[in-house]
Design an enzyme around this catalytic site. Sequence first.
Site, PDB file in Angstrom:
ATOM      1  N   ASP A 372     -60.902   9.668  76.772  1.00  0.00           N
ATOM      2  CA  ASP A 372     -61.499   8.341  76.955  1.00  0.00           C
ATOM      3  C   ASP A 372     -61.782   7.633  75.746  1.00  0.00           C
ATOM      4  O   ASP A 372     -61.973   8.487  74.629  1.00  0.00           O
ATOM      5  CB  ASP A 372     -62.609   8.559  77.818  1.00  0.00           C
ATOM      6  CG  ASP A 372     -63.949   9.376  77.289  1.00  0.00           C
ATOM      7  OD1 ASP A 372     -63.538  10.487  76.899  1.00  0.00           O
ATOM      8  OD2 ASP A 372     -64.926   8.655  77.189  1.00  0.00           O
ATOM      9  N   GLU A 373     -61.774   6.462  75.582  1.00  0.00           N
ATOM     10  CA  GLU A 373     -62.116   5.726  74.557  1.00  0.00           C
ATOM     11  C   GLU A 373     -61.982   6.115  73.186  1.00  0.00           C
ATOM     12  O   GLU A 373     -62.803   6.180  71.942  1.00  0.00           O
ATOM     13  CB  GLU A 373     -63.617   5.642  74.607  1.00  0.00           C
ATOM     14  CG  GLU A 373     -63.891   5.096  76.040  1.00  0.00           C
ATOM     15  CD  GLU A 373     -65.737   5.098  76.332  1.00  0.00           C
ATOM     16  OE1 GLU A 373     -66.278   3.962  76.786  1.00  0.00           O
ATOM     17  OE2 GLU A 373     -66.370   6.026  75.979  1.00  0.00           O
TER      18      GLU A 373
END
Length: 584
Positions: A372-373
Amino acid sequence: MHPTPATSPQQPEHRPAPATSGATGTVPATDGGTSIPTTSRPATAQPAAGELARLAAHEAGTGLAPAPVRLGDVVPAPEQVRPDPRADFTLSADTTVRVSPEPDARAVAERLADLLRPATGYRLPITEAQHPELADDIALVLVQQPDLGPEGYRLDVTPTGVRISAATAAGLHHGIQTLRQLLPATIESSTPVRAAWTLPGGSITDRPRFPYRGAMLDVARHFFGVDDVLRVIDHLTRYKLNHLHLHLTDDQGWRIAVESRPRLTTIGAHTAVGGSPGGWYTPADYQRIVAYAGERHLTVVPEIDLPGHTNAALTAYPELAPEGTTPVPYTGTDVGFSYLDPTNAQTYEFVADVLGEVAARTPGPFLHIGGDEAFAVKGAAYTGFVERAQRIVAEFGKTVVGWHQLAPAAHSEGRVLQWWGTDGVDPTTADAVRRGARLILSPGNHAYLDMKYTSDTPIGHDWAGLIDVRRAYDWDPATRVTEVPAEAVLGVEAPLWTESVTSLAEIEFMLLPRLPAIAELGWSPRATHDWAAFRTRLAGHGPRWTAAGIAFHRSPEIPWPTTPADPPTAQVAAPAPRPRTGRG
Ligand code: TNX
Protein backbone atom coordinates in the site's frame (compact mmCIF):
# COMPACT_ATOMS: atom_id res chain seq x y z
CA MET A 1 -1.98 -22.13 28.91
CA HIS A 2 -0.31 -18.82 28.41
CA PRO A 3 -0.99 -16.09 30.90
CA THR A 4 -2.64 -12.91 29.83
CA PRO A 5 -2.41 -9.75 31.88
CA ALA A 6 -5.03 -8.75 34.36
CA THR A 7 -7.54 -6.28 33.06
CA SER A 8 -10.05 -4.84 35.40
CA PRO A 9 -11.97 -1.63 35.55
CA GLN A 10 -9.88 -0.74 38.58
CA GLN A 11 -6.62 -1.10 36.68
CA PRO A 12 -7.20 0.57 33.37
CA GLU A 13 -3.57 1.04 32.37
CA HIS A 14 -2.12 -1.86 30.44
CA ARG A 15 1.52 -2.08 29.61
CA PRO A 16 3.14 -5.08 28.02
CA ALA A 17 4.19 -7.53 30.70
CA PRO A 18 7.93 -8.06 31.15
CA ALA A 19 9.30 -10.37 28.51
CA THR A 20 9.62 -13.98 29.53
CA SER A 21 11.89 -14.92 26.68
CA GLY A 22 14.69 -13.43 24.69
CA ALA A 23 15.37 -9.78 24.31
CA THR A 24 11.89 -8.53 23.70
CA GLY A 25 10.84 -5.52 25.48
CA THR A 26 10.31 -1.90 25.32
CA VAL A 27 13.20 0.37 24.61
CA PRO A 28 13.55 4.07 25.14
CA ALA A 29 12.13 6.04 22.28
CA THR A 30 14.31 8.03 19.97
CA ASP A 31 12.65 11.14 18.74
CA GLY A 32 12.86 11.10 15.02
CA GLY A 33 13.09 13.85 12.50
CA THR A 34 9.82 14.95 11.04
CA SER A 35 11.06 16.96 8.10
CA ILE A 36 10.54 14.17 5.58
CA PRO A 37 8.35 15.16 2.63
CA THR A 38 4.84 13.94 3.22
CA THR A 39 1.67 13.05 1.45
CA SER A 40 -1.54 12.03 3.08
CA ARG A 41 -3.69 12.74 6.01
CA PRO A 42 -3.16 14.89 9.06
CA ALA A 43 -1.80 13.43 12.26
CA THR A 44 -4.29 12.57 14.95
CA ALA A 45 -3.79 14.25 18.30
CA GLN A 46 -2.45 11.93 20.98
CA PRO A 47 -5.23 10.64 23.20
CA ALA A 48 -5.42 11.00 26.92
CA ALA A 49 -4.93 7.28 27.28
CA GLY A 50 -5.63 6.94 30.97
CA GLU A 51 -8.67 9.15 30.72
CA LEU A 52 -10.14 7.12 27.89
CA ALA A 53 -9.53 3.84 29.64
CA ARG A 54 -11.13 5.16 32.83
CA LEU A 55 -14.14 6.32 30.85
CA ALA A 56 -14.50 2.97 29.11
CA ALA A 57 -14.09 1.12 32.39
CA HIS A 58 -16.70 3.30 34.01
CA GLU A 59 -19.09 2.72 31.13
CA ALA A 60 -18.45 -0.99 31.20
CA GLY A 61 -19.17 -1.13 34.89
CA THR A 62 -22.38 0.87 35.14
CA GLY A 63 -25.29 -1.24 36.16
CA LEU A 64 -25.00 -4.01 33.63
CA ALA A 65 -26.75 -7.14 34.74
CA PRO A 66 -26.92 -10.54 33.10
CA ALA A 67 -30.16 -11.47 31.35
CA PRO A 68 -31.51 -14.98 30.78
CA VAL A 69 -30.00 -16.53 27.68
CA ARG A 70 -32.07 -17.99 24.85
CA LEU A 71 -30.75 -20.56 22.39
CA GLY A 72 -30.65 -18.01 19.57
CA ASP A 73 -28.69 -15.44 21.61
CA VAL A 74 -25.40 -16.22 19.92
CA VAL A 75 -22.98 -13.89 18.12
CA PRO A 76 -22.24 -14.57 15.30
CA ALA A 77 -25.78 -15.79 14.53
CA PRO A 78 -25.81 -19.55 13.91
CA GLU A 79 -27.02 -21.04 10.65
CA GLN A 80 -29.88 -22.99 12.26
CA VAL A 81 -31.40 -22.79 15.74
CA ARG A 82 -34.13 -25.13 16.99
CA PRO A 83 -35.09 -24.30 20.59
CA ASP A 84 -36.76 -26.90 22.79
CA PRO A 85 -37.89 -25.19 25.97
CA ARG A 86 -38.43 -28.55 27.71
CA ALA A 87 -34.85 -29.62 27.19
CA ASP A 88 -32.79 -27.19 29.31
CA PHE A 89 -29.72 -28.68 30.97
CA THR A 90 -28.03 -27.45 34.12
CA LEU A 91 -24.38 -28.11 34.88
CA SER A 92 -23.69 -29.62 38.27
CA ALA A 93 -20.69 -30.26 40.46
CA ASP A 94 -20.74 -33.80 39.01
CA THR A 95 -20.69 -32.81 35.36
CA THR A 96 -17.90 -34.43 33.39
CA VAL A 97 -16.44 -33.58 30.02
CA ARG A 98 -16.19 -36.59 27.74
CA VAL A 99 -14.23 -36.31 24.58
CA SER A 100 -13.18 -38.29 21.52
CA PRO A 101 -9.70 -39.76 21.97
CA GLU A 102 -7.89 -37.69 19.31
CA PRO A 103 -5.37 -35.32 20.96
CA ASP A 104 -6.65 -32.19 19.20
CA ALA A 105 -10.20 -32.94 20.41
CA ARG A 106 -8.86 -33.49 23.93
CA ALA A 107 -7.16 -30.09 23.77
CA VAL A 108 -10.52 -28.46 23.02
CA ALA A 109 -12.05 -30.25 26.03
CA GLU A 110 -9.27 -28.95 28.23
CA ARG A 111 -9.83 -25.42 27.04
CA LEU A 112 -13.55 -25.72 27.67
CA ALA A 113 -12.93 -26.93 31.21
CA ASP A 114 -10.46 -24.05 31.73
CA LEU A 115 -13.18 -21.64 30.62
CA LEU A 116 -15.88 -23.03 32.86
CA ARG A 117 -13.98 -23.89 36.04
CA PRO A 118 -13.25 -20.40 37.46
CA ALA A 119 -16.87 -19.18 37.63
CA THR A 120 -18.58 -22.51 38.36
CA GLY A 121 -15.97 -23.77 40.78
CA TYR A 122 -16.76 -27.28 39.42
CA ARG A 123 -14.05 -29.87 38.84
CA LEU A 124 -15.23 -30.78 35.34
CA PRO A 125 -12.93 -33.79 34.97
CA ILE A 126 -12.12 -34.79 31.41
CA THR A 127 -12.45 -38.37 30.34
CA GLU A 128 -11.83 -39.93 27.00
CA ALA A 129 -14.69 -41.98 25.67
CA GLN A 130 -15.41 -43.77 22.45
CA HIS A 131 -19.12 -43.46 23.22
CA PRO A 132 -19.47 -40.27 25.16
CA GLU A 133 -23.27 -40.06 25.46
CA LEU A 134 -23.83 -40.70 29.19
CA ALA A 135 -25.98 -38.53 31.44
CA ASP A 136 -24.71 -35.28 32.99
CA ASP A 137 -22.01 -34.92 30.43
CA ILE A 138 -20.66 -32.33 28.17
CA ALA A 139 -19.61 -34.50 25.23
CA LEU A 140 -17.27 -33.32 22.48
CA VAL A 141 -17.40 -35.80 19.65
CA LEU A 142 -15.55 -36.01 16.35
CA VAL A 143 -17.88 -37.41 13.71
CA GLN A 144 -17.69 -38.17 10.00
CA GLN A 145 -20.13 -35.53 8.84
CA PRO A 146 -18.93 -33.85 5.66
CA ASP A 147 -21.85 -31.39 5.55
CA LEU A 148 -20.51 -29.63 8.65
CA GLY A 149 -17.42 -28.66 6.65
CA PRO A 150 -13.98 -27.91 8.11
CA GLU A 151 -15.27 -25.53 10.78
CA GLY A 152 -18.92 -26.40 11.41
CA TYR A 153 -20.44 -28.05 14.47
CA ARG A 154 -23.71 -29.27 15.86
CA LEU A 155 -24.71 -28.54 19.43
CA ASP A 156 -27.51 -30.43 21.18
CA VAL A 157 -28.77 -29.48 24.62
CA THR A 158 -31.02 -32.14 26.16
CA PRO A 159 -32.13 -32.57 29.78
CA THR A 160 -29.30 -35.04 30.32
CA GLY A 161 -26.40 -33.16 28.80
CA VAL A 162 -24.78 -31.14 26.05
CA ARG A 163 -23.24 -32.71 22.99
CA ILE A 164 -21.09 -30.91 20.48
CA SER A 165 -20.22 -32.84 17.35
CA ALA A 166 -17.98 -31.75 14.52
CA ALA A 167 -15.86 -33.24 11.77
CA THR A 168 -12.75 -31.39 13.02
CA ALA A 169 -11.24 -30.04 16.23
CA ALA A 170 -11.75 -26.55 14.76
CA GLY A 171 -15.48 -27.27 14.61
CA LEU A 172 -15.48 -28.42 18.25
CA HIS A 173 -13.56 -25.28 19.15
CA HIS A 174 -16.23 -23.04 17.57
CA GLY A 175 -18.88 -25.15 19.27
CA ILE A 176 -17.44 -24.46 22.73
CA GLN A 177 -17.56 -20.72 22.00
CA THR A 178 -21.30 -21.12 21.41
CA LEU A 179 -21.70 -23.21 24.55
CA ARG A 180 -19.95 -20.49 26.54
CA GLN A 181 -22.37 -17.85 25.23
CA LEU A 182 -25.39 -19.97 26.18
CA LEU A 183 -24.47 -19.91 29.87
CA PRO A 184 -25.28 -16.91 32.10
CA ALA A 185 -22.94 -13.94 31.55
CA THR A 186 -21.28 -14.46 34.92
CA ILE A 187 -19.59 -17.56 33.44
CA GLU A 188 -16.94 -15.01 32.42
CA SER A 189 -16.07 -14.27 36.04
CA SER A 190 -12.57 -15.28 37.11
CA THR A 191 -13.81 -16.15 40.60
CA PRO A 192 -16.62 -18.47 41.72
CA VAL A 193 -20.17 -17.19 41.31
CA ARG A 194 -23.29 -18.80 42.71
CA ALA A 195 -25.64 -19.34 39.77
CA ALA A 196 -27.85 -21.86 38.04
CA TRP A 197 -25.57 -22.81 35.15
CA THR A 198 -28.43 -23.61 32.81
CA LEU A 199 -28.16 -23.97 29.07
CA PRO A 200 -31.31 -23.44 26.97
CA GLY A 201 -32.57 -26.69 25.40
CA GLY A 202 -32.59 -27.45 21.70
CA SER A 203 -30.12 -27.79 18.89
CA ILE A 204 -27.91 -25.57 16.76
CA THR A 205 -26.34 -26.51 13.46
CA ASP A 206 -23.74 -24.04 12.39
CA ARG A 207 -20.91 -23.41 9.95
CA PRO A 208 -19.27 -20.30 8.49
CA ARG A 209 -20.30 -18.41 5.38
CA PHE A 210 -16.68 -17.47 4.51
CA PRO A 211 -13.47 -19.38 5.22
CA TYR A 212 -11.39 -16.29 6.11
CA ARG A 213 -12.53 -14.23 9.09
CA GLY A 214 -9.92 -12.00 10.61
CA ALA A 215 -8.74 -8.91 12.40
CA MET A 216 -5.50 -6.98 12.01
CA LEU A 217 -3.42 -5.43 14.74
CA ASP A 218 -0.84 -2.79 13.80
CA VAL A 219 2.04 -3.41 16.21
CA ALA A 220 4.33 -1.08 14.26
CA ARG A 221 2.87 2.37 14.96
CA HIS A 222 2.62 1.44 18.62
CA PHE A 223 4.17 -1.74 19.92
CA PHE A 224 2.11 -4.25 21.89
CA GLY A 225 3.82 -7.04 23.80
CA VAL A 226 3.07 -10.75 23.53
CA ASP A 227 0.57 -10.79 26.41
CA ASP A 228 -1.51 -8.06 24.78
CA VAL A 229 -1.52 -9.98 21.50
CA LEU A 230 -2.64 -13.17 23.26
CA ARG A 231 -5.48 -11.27 24.87
CA VAL A 232 -6.55 -9.94 21.46
CA ILE A 233 -6.50 -13.52 20.17
CA ASP A 234 -8.89 -14.41 23.02
CA HIS A 235 -11.31 -11.73 21.80
CA LEU A 236 -11.12 -12.96 18.20
CA THR A 237 -11.72 -16.53 19.28
CA ARG A 238 -14.94 -15.66 21.13
CA TYR A 239 -16.47 -14.51 17.86
CA LYS A 240 -15.21 -17.42 15.74
CA LEU A 241 -12.63 -15.40 13.86
CA ASN A 242 -9.86 -17.59 12.50
CA HIS A 243 -7.08 -15.23 11.32
CA LEU A 244 -4.95 -12.63 13.07
CA HIS A 245 -3.05 -10.39 10.68
CA LEU A 246 -0.08 -8.73 12.37
CA HIS A 247 1.16 -5.55 10.69
CA LEU A 248 4.74 -6.05 11.83
CA THR A 249 6.68 -3.34 10.06
CA ASP A 250 6.17 0.29 9.17
CA ASP A 251 7.93 3.64 9.06
CA GLN A 252 7.85 4.04 12.83
CA GLY A 253 9.27 0.65 13.83
CA TRP A 254 10.29 -2.86 12.79
CA ARG A 255 8.81 -5.40 15.21
CA ILE A 256 10.11 -8.86 14.33
CA ALA A 257 13.67 -10.10 14.73
CA VAL A 258 15.29 -11.39 11.54
CA GLU A 259 18.50 -13.20 12.42
CA SER A 260 20.20 -12.62 9.07
CA ARG A 261 19.38 -8.88 9.30
CA PRO A 262 19.99 -8.05 12.95
CA ARG A 263 20.03 -4.28 12.53
CA LEU A 264 16.29 -4.35 11.73
CA THR A 265 15.68 -4.71 15.44
CA THR A 266 18.90 -3.41 17.03
CA ILE A 267 18.36 -0.16 15.14
CA GLY A 268 14.91 -0.22 13.54
CA ALA A 269 12.72 -1.28 16.49
CA HIS A 270 13.40 1.52 18.96
CA THR A 271 10.83 4.06 17.86
CA ALA A 272 7.04 4.36 17.77
CA VAL A 273 4.52 7.10 17.04
CA GLY A 274 4.78 10.17 19.22
CA GLY A 275 7.91 9.04 21.05
CA SER A 276 6.21 6.04 22.66
CA PRO A 277 8.49 3.13 23.54
CA GLY A 278 9.32 0.75 20.71
CA GLY A 279 9.85 -2.99 20.98
CA TRP A 280 9.97 -6.15 18.91
CA TYR A 281 9.25 -9.87 18.99
CA THR A 282 12.13 -12.30 19.33
CA PRO A 283 11.81 -15.64 17.52
CA ALA A 284 10.63 -17.14 20.83
CA ASP A 285 8.00 -14.41 21.26
CA TYR A 286 6.69 -14.91 17.76
CA GLN A 287 6.61 -18.65 18.39
CA ARG A 288 4.50 -18.05 21.52
CA ILE A 289 2.02 -16.02 19.49
CA VAL A 290 1.67 -18.52 16.63
CA ALA A 291 1.43 -21.44 19.08
CA TYR A 292 -1.25 -19.75 21.21
CA ALA A 293 -3.15 -18.88 18.03
CA GLY A 294 -2.77 -22.40 16.63
CA GLU A 295 -4.16 -23.96 19.80
CA ARG A 296 -7.25 -21.82 19.16
CA HIS A 297 -7.51 -22.81 15.49
CA LEU A 298 -6.47 -19.35 14.44
CA THR A 299 -3.89 -18.63 11.74
CA VAL A 300 -1.39 -15.79 12.10
CA VAL A 301 -0.84 -13.78 8.91
CA PRO A 302 2.42 -11.82 9.26
CA GLU A 303 2.77 -8.66 7.18
CA ILE A 304 6.07 -7.22 6.05
CA ASP A 305 4.96 -4.04 4.32
CA LEU A 306 6.90 -3.52 1.05
CA PRO A 307 8.17 -1.56 -0.80
CA GLY A 308 6.72 1.50 1.00
CA HIS A 309 6.21 1.98 4.75
CA THR A 310 9.87 0.98 5.16
CA ASN A 311 11.50 3.93 6.88
CA ALA A 312 12.45 1.89 9.97
CA ALA A 313 14.10 -0.77 7.78
CA LEU A 314 15.95 1.93 5.86
CA THR A 315 17.38 3.47 9.03
CA ALA A 316 18.87 0.02 9.70
CA TYR A 317 20.02 -0.66 6.13
CA PRO A 318 20.42 2.75 4.47
CA GLU A 319 22.09 1.15 1.46
CA LEU A 320 18.59 0.05 0.35
CA ALA A 321 17.25 3.59 0.31
CA PRO A 322 16.85 5.49 -2.95
CA GLU A 323 20.02 7.26 -4.01
CA GLY A 324 20.69 10.55 -2.34
CA THR A 325 18.51 9.95 0.75
CA THR A 326 19.62 9.33 4.32
CA PRO A 327 16.71 7.93 6.34
CA VAL A 328 16.30 9.13 9.92
CA PRO A 329 14.01 7.61 12.57
CA TYR A 330 10.40 8.72 12.20
CA THR A 331 7.73 9.05 14.90
CA GLY A 332 5.06 11.00 13.04
CA THR A 333 1.95 9.61 11.33
CA ASP A 334 2.37 10.56 7.69
CA VAL A 335 2.50 7.83 5.06
CA GLY A 336 3.86 7.33 1.58
CA PHE A 337 7.34 8.87 1.85
CA SER A 338 9.62 5.85 2.31
CA TYR A 339 10.47 3.03 -0.08
CA LEU A 340 13.07 0.40 -0.84
CA ASP A 341 14.93 1.19 -4.04
CA PRO A 342 13.35 -1.16 -6.61
CA THR A 343 16.30 -0.69 -8.99
CA ASN A 344 18.84 -2.00 -6.47
CA ALA A 345 19.64 -5.74 -6.66
CA GLN A 346 20.39 -5.77 -2.91
CA THR A 347 16.73 -4.90 -2.28
CA TYR A 348 15.67 -8.35 -3.48
CA GLU A 349 18.31 -10.11 -1.37
CA PHE A 350 16.91 -8.23 1.61
CA VAL A 351 13.32 -9.13 0.71
CA ALA A 352 14.28 -12.81 0.34
CA ASP A 353 16.18 -12.85 3.65
CA VAL A 354 13.28 -11.32 5.54
CA LEU A 355 10.44 -13.22 3.89
CA GLY A 356 12.39 -16.48 4.09
CA GLU A 357 12.80 -16.25 7.86
CA VAL A 358 9.28 -15.06 8.52
CA ALA A 359 7.88 -17.81 6.26
CA ALA A 360 9.93 -20.46 8.06
CA ARG A 361 8.58 -19.37 11.44
CA THR A 362 4.96 -19.08 10.32
CA PRO A 363 2.88 -22.27 10.31
CA GLY A 364 -0.01 -20.74 8.35
CA PRO A 365 -0.16 -20.59 4.56
CA PHE A 366 -0.18 -16.80 4.13
CA LEU A 367 2.55 -14.17 3.87
CA HIS A 368 1.33 -10.56 3.54
CA ILE A 369 3.65 -8.24 1.62
CA GLY A 370 1.72 -4.98 2.12
CA GLY A 371 2.13 -2.98 -1.07
CA ASP A 372 0.00 0.00 0.00
CA GLU A 373 0.82 3.68 -0.36
CA ALA A 374 4.17 3.27 -2.11
CA PHE A 375 3.38 6.53 -3.87
CA ALA A 376 6.89 7.14 -5.13
CA VAL A 377 7.24 3.74 -6.81
CA LYS A 378 5.06 4.06 -9.86
CA GLY A 379 3.96 2.07 -12.91
CA ALA A 380 6.31 -0.65 -14.11
CA ALA A 381 8.74 -0.05 -11.25
CA TYR A 382 5.94 -0.90 -8.80
CA THR A 383 4.48 -3.91 -10.63
CA GLY A 384 7.97 -5.23 -11.33
CA PHE A 385 8.80 -5.07 -7.61
CA VAL A 386 5.53 -6.74 -6.63
CA GLU A 387 5.94 -9.52 -9.17
CA ARG A 388 9.44 -10.32 -7.85
CA ALA A 389 8.19 -10.25 -4.26
CA GLN A 390 5.28 -12.53 -5.21
CA ARG A 391 7.76 -15.00 -6.74
CA ILE A 392 9.89 -14.92 -3.59
CA VAL A 393 6.83 -15.70 -1.45
CA ALA A 394 5.94 -18.62 -3.73
CA GLU A 395 9.50 -19.95 -3.52
CA PHE A 396 9.10 -20.15 0.26
CA GLY A 397 5.92 -22.18 -0.21
CA LYS A 398 3.49 -19.50 0.95
CA THR A 399 0.43 -17.88 -0.55
CA VAL A 400 0.86 -14.16 -1.07
CA VAL A 401 -1.55 -11.62 0.40
CA GLY A 402 -1.26 -7.89 -0.25
CA TRP A 403 -3.32 -4.73 -0.02
CA HIS A 404 -5.41 -4.24 -3.18
CA GLN A 405 -2.78 -1.85 -4.59
CA LEU A 406 -1.10 -5.07 -5.78
CA ALA A 407 -3.94 -5.55 -8.28
CA PRO A 408 -2.19 -4.28 -11.45
CA ALA A 409 0.70 -6.75 -11.02
CA ALA A 410 0.59 -10.12 -12.80
CA HIS A 411 -1.39 -12.85 -11.11
CA SER A 412 0.51 -15.40 -9.07
CA GLU A 413 -0.97 -18.75 -8.00
CA GLY A 414 -3.53 -18.31 -5.22
CA ARG A 415 -2.86 -14.64 -4.56
CA VAL A 416 -5.18 -12.79 -2.23
CA LEU A 417 -5.85 -9.06 -2.28
CA GLN A 418 -7.06 -7.23 0.80
CA TRP A 419 -9.48 -4.56 -0.38
CA TRP A 420 -9.57 -1.47 1.84
CA GLY A 421 -11.37 0.85 -0.55
CA THR A 422 -14.42 2.90 0.24
CA ASP A 423 -15.91 3.12 -3.26
CA GLY A 424 -17.03 -0.31 -4.46
CA VAL A 425 -16.50 0.61 -8.09
CA ASP A 426 -12.92 -0.58 -8.52
CA PRO A 427 -12.26 -1.90 -12.02
CA THR A 428 -8.56 -2.56 -11.33
CA THR A 429 -9.36 -4.88 -8.44
CA ALA A 430 -12.21 -6.50 -10.39
CA ASP A 431 -9.77 -7.15 -13.24
CA ALA A 432 -7.26 -8.80 -10.86
CA VAL A 433 -10.11 -11.01 -9.64
CA ARG A 434 -10.90 -11.99 -13.24
CA ARG A 435 -7.24 -12.98 -13.54
CA GLY A 436 -7.58 -15.28 -10.53
CA ALA A 437 -7.15 -13.20 -7.35
CA ARG A 438 -9.39 -13.76 -4.35
CA LEU A 439 -10.42 -10.93 -2.02
CA ILE A 440 -10.39 -10.29 1.70
CA LEU A 441 -12.80 -7.42 2.33
CA SER A 442 -11.80 -4.65 4.71
CA PRO A 443 -13.79 -1.69 3.38
CA GLY A 444 -12.32 1.41 5.03
CA ASN A 445 -15.73 2.93 5.70
CA HIS A 446 -17.18 -0.17 7.41
CA ALA A 447 -14.42 -2.43 8.70
CA TYR A 448 -11.64 -0.03 9.78
CA LEU A 449 -11.67 -0.22 13.55
CA ASP A 450 -9.34 2.77 13.84
CA MET A 451 -12.17 5.01 12.61
CA LYS A 452 -13.97 6.93 15.36
CA TYR A 453 -17.43 5.79 16.43
CA THR A 454 -18.70 9.38 16.55
CA SER A 455 -17.07 12.76 16.11
CA ASP A 456 -16.31 12.95 19.82
CA THR A 457 -14.59 9.56 20.11
CA PRO A 458 -11.33 10.60 21.81
CA ILE A 459 -9.00 8.45 19.68
CA GLY A 460 -9.00 7.21 16.11
CA HIS A 461 -9.28 8.64 12.61
CA ASP A 462 -12.13 9.80 10.42
CA TRP A 463 -10.66 9.85 6.92
CA ALA A 464 -12.99 6.98 5.91
CA GLY A 465 -15.90 8.43 7.88
CA LEU A 466 -17.32 7.65 11.29
CA ILE A 467 -18.07 3.98 11.94
CA ASP A 468 -20.68 3.28 14.55
CA VAL A 469 -21.79 -0.30 15.22
CA ARG A 470 -24.58 -0.15 12.66
CA ARG A 471 -22.19 1.02 9.94
CA ALA A 472 -19.75 -1.77 10.85
CA TYR A 473 -22.63 -4.24 10.47
CA ASP A 474 -24.59 -2.89 7.50
CA TRP A 475 -22.84 -4.17 4.39
CA ASP A 476 -22.54 -7.41 2.49
CA PRO A 477 -19.10 -8.85 1.71
CA ALA A 478 -20.54 -10.74 -1.27
CA THR A 479 -21.68 -7.60 -3.11
CA ARG A 480 -19.40 -4.85 -1.77
CA VAL A 481 -17.12 -4.58 -4.82
CA THR A 482 -18.78 -4.21 -8.21
CA GLU A 483 -18.05 -7.02 -10.68
CA VAL A 484 -16.49 -9.21 -8.01
CA PRO A 485 -18.55 -12.39 -7.63
CA ALA A 486 -19.24 -13.85 -4.19
CA GLU A 487 -17.13 -16.93 -5.06
CA ALA A 488 -14.02 -14.71 -5.26
CA VAL A 489 -14.55 -13.43 -1.71
CA LEU A 490 -12.40 -15.36 0.72
CA GLY A 491 -13.77 -13.44 3.67
CA VAL A 492 -13.57 -10.34 5.83
CA GLU A 493 -11.03 -8.65 8.07
CA ALA A 494 -11.30 -5.75 10.52
CA PRO A 495 -7.99 -3.84 10.68
CA LEU A 496 -6.96 -1.82 13.72
CA TRP A 497 -4.28 0.73 12.86
CA THR A 498 -2.66 2.13 15.96
CA GLU A 499 -1.34 5.60 15.26
CA SER A 500 -3.59 6.82 18.09
CA VAL A 501 -4.03 3.58 20.02
CA THR A 502 -1.47 3.21 22.78
CA SER A 503 -2.70 0.57 25.26
CA LEU A 504 -4.61 -2.68 25.53
CA ALA A 505 -7.56 -0.80 27.04
CA GLU A 506 -7.65 1.42 23.97
CA ILE A 507 -7.44 -1.61 21.66
CA GLU A 508 -10.44 -3.11 23.44
CA PHE A 509 -12.31 0.19 23.32
CA MET A 510 -11.96 0.30 19.51
CA LEU A 511 -12.59 -3.45 18.99
CA LEU A 512 -15.64 -3.86 21.16
CA PRO A 513 -18.46 -3.74 20.24
CA ARG A 514 -17.60 -3.45 16.52
CA LEU A 515 -15.51 -6.60 16.10
CA PRO A 516 -18.51 -8.91 16.68
CA ALA A 517 -20.35 -7.06 13.87
CA ILE A 518 -17.61 -7.86 11.36
CA ALA A 519 -17.33 -11.39 12.76
CA GLU A 520 -21.03 -11.93 12.10
CA LEU A 521 -20.67 -10.76 8.49
CA GLY A 522 -17.93 -13.33 8.02
CA TRP A 523 -19.65 -16.24 9.75
CA SER A 524 -23.43 -15.97 9.54
CA PRO A 525 -25.65 -16.77 6.56
CA ARG A 526 -26.96 -13.64 4.88
CA ALA A 527 -30.50 -14.77 5.71
CA THR A 528 -29.82 -14.03 9.39
CA HIS A 529 -28.70 -10.46 8.68
CA ASP A 530 -30.95 -8.16 10.70
CA TRP A 531 -29.77 -5.08 12.56
CA ALA A 532 -32.62 -5.07 15.08
CA ALA A 533 -31.95 -8.69 16.01
CA PHE A 534 -28.18 -8.21 16.03
CA ARG A 535 -28.21 -5.23 18.37
CA THR A 536 -30.39 -7.14 20.81
CA ARG A 537 -28.13 -10.21 20.72
CA LEU A 538 -25.03 -8.05 21.03
CA ALA A 539 -26.48 -6.29 24.08
CA GLY A 540 -26.14 -9.49 26.06
CA HIS A 541 -22.38 -9.37 25.57
CA GLY A 542 -21.93 -6.20 27.63
CA PRO A 543 -22.39 -8.12 30.90
CA ARG A 544 -20.01 -10.81 29.60
CA TRP A 545 -17.27 -8.28 28.89
CA THR A 546 -17.90 -6.65 32.24
CA ALA A 547 -17.64 -9.99 34.03
CA ALA A 548 -14.40 -10.68 32.12
CA GLY A 549 -12.93 -7.29 33.06
CA ILE A 550 -12.94 -5.96 29.50
CA ALA A 551 -13.47 -2.23 29.10
CA PHE A 552 -15.57 -1.72 25.97
CA HIS A 553 -17.24 1.25 24.30
CA ARG A 554 -20.83 1.46 25.49
CA SER A 555 -22.29 2.53 22.14
CA PRO A 556 -25.70 4.13 22.63
CA GLU A 557 -27.04 2.22 19.61
CA ILE A 558 -26.98 -1.01 21.59
CA PRO A 559 -29.69 -1.67 24.24
CA TRP A 560 -27.25 -2.76 26.95
CA PRO A 561 -29.10 -4.20 29.93
CA THR A 562 -29.35 -1.62 32.67
CA THR A 563 -31.53 -3.29 35.27
CA PRO A 564 -30.76 -6.41 37.25
CA ALA A 565 -32.63 -9.10 35.32
CA ASP A 566 -31.22 -12.25 36.82
CA PRO A 567 -32.77 -14.41 39.50
CA PRO A 568 -31.20 -13.87 42.93
CA THR A 569 -29.17 -17.03 42.53
CA ALA A 570 -27.07 -15.38 39.83
CA GLN A 571 -25.40 -12.70 41.89
CA VAL A 572 -21.71 -12.09 41.39
CA ALA A 573 -19.80 -12.86 44.54
CA ALA A 574 -17.90 -9.56 44.30
CA PRO A 575 -14.75 -10.77 42.55
CA ALA A 576 -11.62 -9.04 43.73
CA PRO A 577 -9.46 -7.85 40.85
CA ARG A 578 -6.57 -10.23 40.38
CA PRO A 579 -4.38 -11.49 37.57
CA ARG A 580 -5.96 -14.20 35.49
CA THR A 581 -4.86 -16.70 32.95
CA GLY A 582 -5.54 -16.51 29.25
CA ARG A 583 -8.93 -17.83 28.32
CA GLY A 584 -10.51 -18.63 25.01
C1 TNX B 1 -4.13 3.63 5.58
S1 TNX B 1 -4.99 0.89 4.96
C2 TNX B 1 -3.06 2.78 5.71
C3 TNX B 1 -2.31 2.74 6.96
C4 TNX B 1 -2.81 3.74 7.96
C5 TNX B 1 -4.31 3.77 7.91
C6 TNX B 1 -4.92 4.67 8.93
C7 TNX B 1 -3.56 0.83 4.48
C8 TNX B 1 -3.24 -0.32 3.70
N1 TNX B 1 -2.72 1.83 4.79
O1 TNX B 1 -0.93 2.95 6.71
O2 TNX B 1 -2.36 3.36 9.21
O3 TNX B 1 -4.72 4.19 6.64
O4 TNX B 1 -6.30 4.54 8.93
